[in-house]
Structures are given as structure tokens and as C-alpha cells.
Design an enzyme around this catalytic site. Structure first.
Site, PDB file in Angstrom:
ATOM      1  N   SER A 158     -10.332  -0.945   7.452  1.00 40.34           N
ATOM      2  CA  SER A 158      -9.764  -0.909   5.868  1.00 40.34           C
ATOM      3  C   SER A 158      -8.869  -1.754   5.690  1.00 40.34           C
ATOM      4  O   SER A 158      -8.184  -1.973   4.702  1.00 40.34           O
ATOM      5  CB  SER A 158      -8.401   1.065   6.301  1.00 40.34           C
ATOM      6  N   SER A 179     -10.082   1.609   3.479  1.00 42.04           N
ATOM      7  CA  SER A 179      -9.041   2.462   2.318  1.00 42.04           C
ATOM      8  C   SER A 179      -8.001   1.994   1.354  1.00 42.04           C
ATOM      9  O   SER A 179      -7.445   2.598   0.588  1.00 42.04           O
ATOM     10  CB  SER A 179      -8.370   4.357   3.015  1.00 42.04           C
ATOM     11  N   LYS A 223       1.102  -0.802   0.061  1.00 38.38           N
ATOM     12  CA  LYS A 223       0.078  -0.018  -0.176  1.00 38.38           C
ATOM     13  C   LYS A 223       0.868   1.337   0.266  1.00 38.38           C
ATOM     14  O   LYS A 223       2.048   1.754   0.521  1.00 38.38           O
ATOM     15  CB  LYS A 223      -1.153  -0.163   1.134  1.00 38.38           C
TER      16      LYS A 223
END
Lengths: 100, 573
Positions: B180, B156, B81
Site C-alpha cells: 500500500s 491503499s 493518511k
């Protein structure tokens, strides 16, 4: 009876505290949104929390000590490579702070 | 003849690379080929570093030839990420304000992956600064759900989740501040673990809310998730909040079975306000609705007799003509309406809700766990309905403080100004996106003089009450079960104009972060979407540091079901 009406929030004032130069459109939109959000968040006012300790961290924290040894740190030029406006110099560069 | 690499477990790939049966370089080429072909369709990664990936793979192969013992993830590509620092690689948190930032160091989790022989694949798309539940709040544009590209992958960590769901990397890393990892895992039909707070070092994780953030894996099976967790977990002198406890052995826990485990079902979570709304429909329609939502109805083809009966009922209810597919349409519209009403109630009364397909899948999953030997017990989490407001007060307060460092001086983007303050203000207004500014302002407000007692301090007190709720609940059970998301993947754009509607995506996950517990989402079924199946996730939560209980229960469920083996059709070959 607890008053559940949230206090009004002025995005212009808070934006200054947060160092955000908002446009007038942004301020108007945010004022509307915060009204609804704060009303929703005010739910928590209905809970009795007398004598309840606030919890900042989910786990008990304790001081973590380490030996005071000299260790390598990141070289200055590597740090400054990321700084806008540093221009290969030895310092972070910012606009003039003092008014003339 | 073995399955293609992208349909195999990461641990199998690593084993073959270690034994020299497979070159890391060949693994890299296989996944690079997939990344080139499929990434443009879903935008899981905002950029792909082909030559860097090849160089990492060659280094692994060279180490093996030199006689080195390779690590547990040798030759396995791992999506990373965009919030985790990878030395020398642009890392931007999906934000314009960090554009051009190249960290001079690796995050601890990244460093440990490297040491285990993994091939790092930065950088997976995300909601800017991890603020969002849909990956639409990325300055690079949205990631799409591989099961239906008109829908969001959740967020997210949506890029990391979509990458694994589309088999673009076998595993990936995400971060979870309020859901998330678990919510996108659910929406993408894969496994996602948020470990206990303090289990994985946050060094090199660009902070959103420091008392809530935690790094964890996405995988297509529990064994891979266990392996990645074991590799990245453990004490780190560079993060004083990491726990001293040794990294857990989850691979063993996986085989323990669920017999005798007590699984708690929170009364508050299952108290669904959408049920009463059904009673406002004409009786005939209610009957059709119940029939159509009966387990498996939409998956199987209804018999001709069944269809005739339904059509007859609709004729009686509407007096209208029957055309093919009407039951599904009616079902879909009733489903949307009941969900809307439930959401409205959740907003006004702070109640929990879930869409009917989610409810059915969770009910079936609980029955399955019971059949496998678990004992289901009802538990109470009386303060859980306050989790969302509490979470958003705490998280925005911490964010406003953490994001103060982005001021145009030390890294990333700068907008010029005549003086320092004007430079700060312009840089931050132009550099941050809408949702980030919203949260910074909210956080600044709830911390400001005169308001902090009523909002921030009050929220921290409710947080204590929540912790007590969970402590009491875990006296009666070993694991808590429920949905990871109130609904399956929603359409891109559908919640962008309504911040609170987006915040409610965290309904079942945010409380877990507030009290620092470990939680997982594993695939547990599908809802029928207009373009095909939409995955659903079962959330399992355990006391702090008891990830082993989660893996014991999840392992038994995974062995008894096939949900985790489903691959979105367009990305299977």
C-alpha cells in the site's frame, strides 16, 4: 493426491460469526465470489508443509517488560466523548442485553 | 531565483525555515493555495484544516523567534493518511463506521513529526481500512491519479501518494500492509518506502493486519524519504514489536554508491507468461509489436522512413488502409490482450506477469544499475508464486480479529437495534463497505473451526517457507530488484467488480510484508498511456534492518536518472 477442491463456504453462517447483518443480495453475491477466491487460495494446499513451523510474526518476538509505575491514562470523559449514545454520562451505553 | 516551493526538496524548505530565511507561515500559505486549487481535481485529501495548518506554522515561527532550535522538518507540510491518529482531528480510515471519531492522542509517528517541526496535513484519502489497491474503496469517493485523472493512484495509500505526486505536500505518510505504499508510489511516479517490520512504531495506527502493517514515507526524492524515515523510526515502549536497534542513518547511506553491491533478480518474477502469447499473432504483427515496444519508441517521434516501413508491414498483415496513429493503436490493443492472457494465467497457474512497458523499464533499470557498478545475480524464490494466496489468508484472518472492535459501542457510527446483537449486526453491515465486509467474512471463515488448519495454519507454514526462500536468496545478494506493480495505473472502475484482479496488484509486494522486509519503490520510467505518460516503479528489497543497502542502490540510480524529477504537467505550475 491432495484434494484441492475448497470446501463450500456459507456466507450466512460466517456472517453470523462476524456479526454482520447481510442483505440477501449481499449473501448471494458473496457466495459466488468466495467460490472463486477459495479456489484460487487452494493453491497453497499443493505445498508440502510437513514439519514446517507456522510463522505468526515476521520477526522473533520476546516479552517486553516495563517498570510497574503509575502513569497518567486518558481521562474518562475524553474516551466517552467518542462513544455513540453515551450522552455525556459516565458509561458506555448499549441496548438492553437481557430479554425480558 | 530559486524554484517555487512545491518544486523544492522538503529538506531545503526545512533548512531555510530553521535559518529564518523562510517563514513556516509562508510555506503553509503556498501549499494551502495549491491544496485549494488542485485538491478538488484529484481528491487526495478528504478534508483540509486551513486554520489548524496556519496555527501549526505560526507556532513554528514563534518557537524560532523565541530562540528554540527547530527540528529537521521545520515548516514542512506532511500529508497524513486517514489511518493515523491525529489528536482531536477526525480520523476515520476512509470508513463510515468511524465517522466522527476524534482520537484523544497522537500516533507515535505523528508525535515525532510534530517534534521535528513538521506541519501535519490530515487526512489523506485511502481504501477503507487500507483494504484495496486503488483508493476506490473509500467511503468518501475515489482519489484520482495526477498523471491521468481517469485512472487510479493505486492504493491503499492513494491519497498520500497523489498528494506528493501533484506537489500538494512535499512529503506524506502512508501505511503498507501488502504493498500500500510501494504500489501507489509506482503508479504516481514518486518514491515510497516500507521500512522493516518493527522499524516504525504502530502505536496510533488503526490496525488492519498487525503482523504486516508498517508506516512509511512518500517523497519526490530519496533524501526527503530518508529524513522522514529517520524522524519517525525507532523503538517505542508503546509498541512492543518495535525493534531495539537505533534509527538508521539513511542520509549517509544514500551517498555510498552501488559499486560492488550484489543485486538479485528473482527468476520467478521475470518468468513472464505473456511472451508466448505473442507467438499466436501473425508474424508481421509480431514484428511491428517488437518494433513499437523497442526502448523509447513511443517517446520519440519515429522517422518518416520508419513509419513507412511500419505502414508497409501493417498493409501486408491486414491488407487495410493506413491512417495516422495506427501503430500505436495496434500496439495498445495487443498490449491489452497479452496482459489479459497473462493475468488469466497468473490466476489459474499462480504465475507472475507484468505488462511489457513495465518489463522494458525494469530491464533498463537493471542494466543501468549494472553500469553503475552493481553485480546482477539470478536468484530463486520458489515459494513466491504462493505469496498472494498466503497474504490474503493471513491478512484477512488478522483483519477479521482487528475489526471486531468496531461494534457501535465505543466509537464512531451506530445503527440502532432492539437488542445488543441486532445493534452490532446492523452497525457493522451499514458501517463497513463492500470490500471490508468481504475480507472480514473471508478472515472469519479461514479462522473458523474445521477450516483453520487447512487455510490459516497452512498459510502460516507457507509464510515460514517464504522466509527461508528470502534468507537463502540473501546469501547470494544484498538487494533484490523487480517491479513494484505488474502494470501502470489502470482506469477507475476497471477492477471493481473482480476482487481477485484487484488482489493481483500486490503480486510483487505482498511477500515482502509476509517476511517483514524493507522495500522501496522509486521512479524508473514511463508507459505511454492514451492521455500521456504513466509512471512505472522499480522495487528494491533488502534484508531486515538493512534499509541502508536499499538507499545505497537507489541513491546511485537516482543520481544517474531524471525519472524522479518529472512532474505531471497539469500540476507543475
Amino acid at each position: 493426491m491432495t484434494d484441492l477442491t475448497p470446501p463450500a463456504m456459507d456466507p450466512a453462517v460466517v456472517a453470523r460469526l462476524a456479526r454482520l447483518d447481510l442483505t440477501d443480495d449481499e449473501k448471494a453475491r458473496l457466495r459466488r465470489e468466495f467460490d472463486g477466491l477459495l479456489r484460487y487460495f487452494a493453491q497453497i494446499q499443493s505445498v508440502d508443509t510437513t514439519g514446517v513451523e507456522p510463522m505468526v510474526y515476521p520477526v522473533p518476538l520476546q516479552n517486553v517488560l516495563r517498570d510497574d509505575l503509575v502513569r497518567p491514562s486518558t481521562p474518562r470523559e475524553e474516551i466517552l466523548r467518542n462513544a455513540p449514545g453515551a450522552g455525556g454520562g459516565e458509561f458506555f451505553r448499549v441496548p438492553k442485553v437481557l430479554e425480558s | 531565483m530559486s524554484a517555487p516551493l512545491h518544486l523544492r526538496k522538503a529538506v531545503e524548505i526545512a533548512a531555510e525555515v530553521r535559518e529564518g530565511k523562510l517563514l513556516a507561515r509562508d510555506v503553509a500559505e503556498h501549499f494551502l493555495d495549491r491544496l485549494r486549487r488542485y485538491n478538488p481535481q484529484i481528491f487526495a485529501f478528504v478534508e483540509i484544516h486551513e486554520s489548524d495548518l496556519r496555527a501549526q506554522a505560526d507556532a513554528v515561527d514563534a518557537a524560532r523567534r523565541a530562540g528554540a532550535t527547530l527540528g529537521r522538518l521545520a515548516g514542512v507540510p506532511v500529508g497524513v493518511k486517514d489511518v493515523l491518529c491525529v489528536r482531536g482531528m477526525e480520523t476515520t480510515c476512509g470508513s463510515k463506521i468511524l465517522r466522527g471519531y476524534r482520537p484523544p492522542y497522537d500516533a507515535t509517528a505523528v508525535e515525532r513529526l510534530r517534534a521535528a517541526g513538521a506541519l501535519l496535513v490530515p487526512r489523506a484519502n485511502m481504501d477503507e481500512f487500507a483494504m484495496g489497491s486503488s483508493t476506490e474503496h473509500s467511503s468518501f469517493g475515489p482519489t484520482r491519479n495526477p498523471w491521468d485523472t481517469a485512472r487510479v493512484p493505486g492504493g491503499s495509500s492513494g491519497g498520500s501518494a497523489a498528494a506528493v505526486a501533484a506537489r500538494l505536500t512535499p512529503v506524506s505518510l502512508g501505511t503498507d500492509t501488502g504493498g500500500s505504499i510501494r504500489q501507489p508510489a509506482a503508479l504516481c511516479g514518486i518514491t515510497g518506502l516500507k521500512p522493516t517490520y518493527g522499524r516504525v512504531s504502530r502505536y496510533g495506527l488503526i490496525a488492519f493486519a498487525s503482523s504486516l502493517d508498517q508506516i512509511g514515507p512518500f517523497a519526490t526524492c530519496l533524501e526527503d524519504a530518508a529524513t522522514v524515515t529517520e524522524v519517525i523510526a525507532g523503538n517505542d515502549p508503546r509498541d512492543g514489536t518495535t525493534v531495539a536497534a537505533a534509527a538508521p542513518n539513511l542520509t549517509d547511506a544514500l551517498r555510498q554508491g552501488v559499486k560492488g553491491l550484489r543485486i538479485g533478480v528473482p527468476r520467478e518474477w521475470t518468468d513472464d507468461p505473456s511472451e508466448w502469447y505473442l507467438t499466436t499473432y501473425p508474424k508481421e504483427l509480431q514484428r511491428i509489436y517488437q518494433l513499437v515496444r523497442s526502448p523509447g519508441y513511443l517517446q520519440r517521434q519515429p522517422s518518416r522512413l520508419e513509419r513507412l516501413q511500419i505502414e508497409d508491414q501493417i498493409r501486408q498483415a491486414n491488407g487495410g488502409e493506413i491512417i495516422d496513429g495506427i501503430p500505436n493503436e495496434i500496439y495498445a490493443s495487443m498490449r491489452t490482450q497479452t496482459l489479459d492472457v497473462a493475468i488469466e494465467q497468473a490466476r489459474s497457474q499462480g504465475r507472475f506477469f507484468m505488462d511489457v512497458d513495465t518489463r522494458d523499464a525494469i530491464t533498463e533499470a537493471l542494466a543501468q544499475l549494472e553500469k553503475l557498478g552493481a553485480e546482477l545475480v539470478s536468484i530463486d524464490l520458489p515459494n513466491a508464486p504462493l505469496a498472494i494466496p498466503t497474504y490474503y489468508l493471513v491478512a484477512t484472518a488478522e483483519a477479521s480479529s482487528n475489526l471486531a472492535r468496531f461494534d457501535g459501542v465505543r466509537f464512531g457510527f451506530r445503527a440502532e437495534g432492539r437488542n445488543l446483537e441486532e445493534m452490532y449486526g446492523r452497525t457493522r453491515d451499514q458501517g463497513f463497505g463492500e470490500e471490508v465486509k468481504r475480507r472480514i467474512l473471508l478472515g472469519t471463515f479461514v479462522l473458523s473451526a474445521g477450516y483453520s488448519d487447512a487455510y490459516y495454519k497452512k498459510a502460516l507454514q507457507v509464510r515460514t517457507l517464504l522466509k527461508q526462500d528470502f534468507e537463502r536468496a540473501f546469501e547470494k545478494c544484498d538487494v533484490i530488484a523487480g517491479p513494484a506493480s505488474p502494470f501502470p495505473a489502470f482506469e477507475i472502475g476497471s477492477k471493481m467488480d473482480d476482487p481477485l484482479a484487484m488482489y493481483l496488484c500486490d503480486l510483487f509486494t505482498a511477500a515482502i510484508n509476509l517476511v517483514g522486509l524493507p522495500g522501496i519503490s522509486i521512479p524508473c520510467g514511463f508507459a505511454q498511456g492514451p492521455k500521456g505518460p504513466l509512471p512505472l516503479g522499480l522495487q528494491l528489497v533488502a534484508p531486515a534492518l538493512r534499509e541502508d543497502s536499499i538507499f545505497a542502490a537507489a541513491g546511485a540510480f537516482e543520481r544517474a536518472t531524471q525519472w524522479h524529477q518529472q512532474v505531471p504537467k497539469a500540476f507543475a505550475s
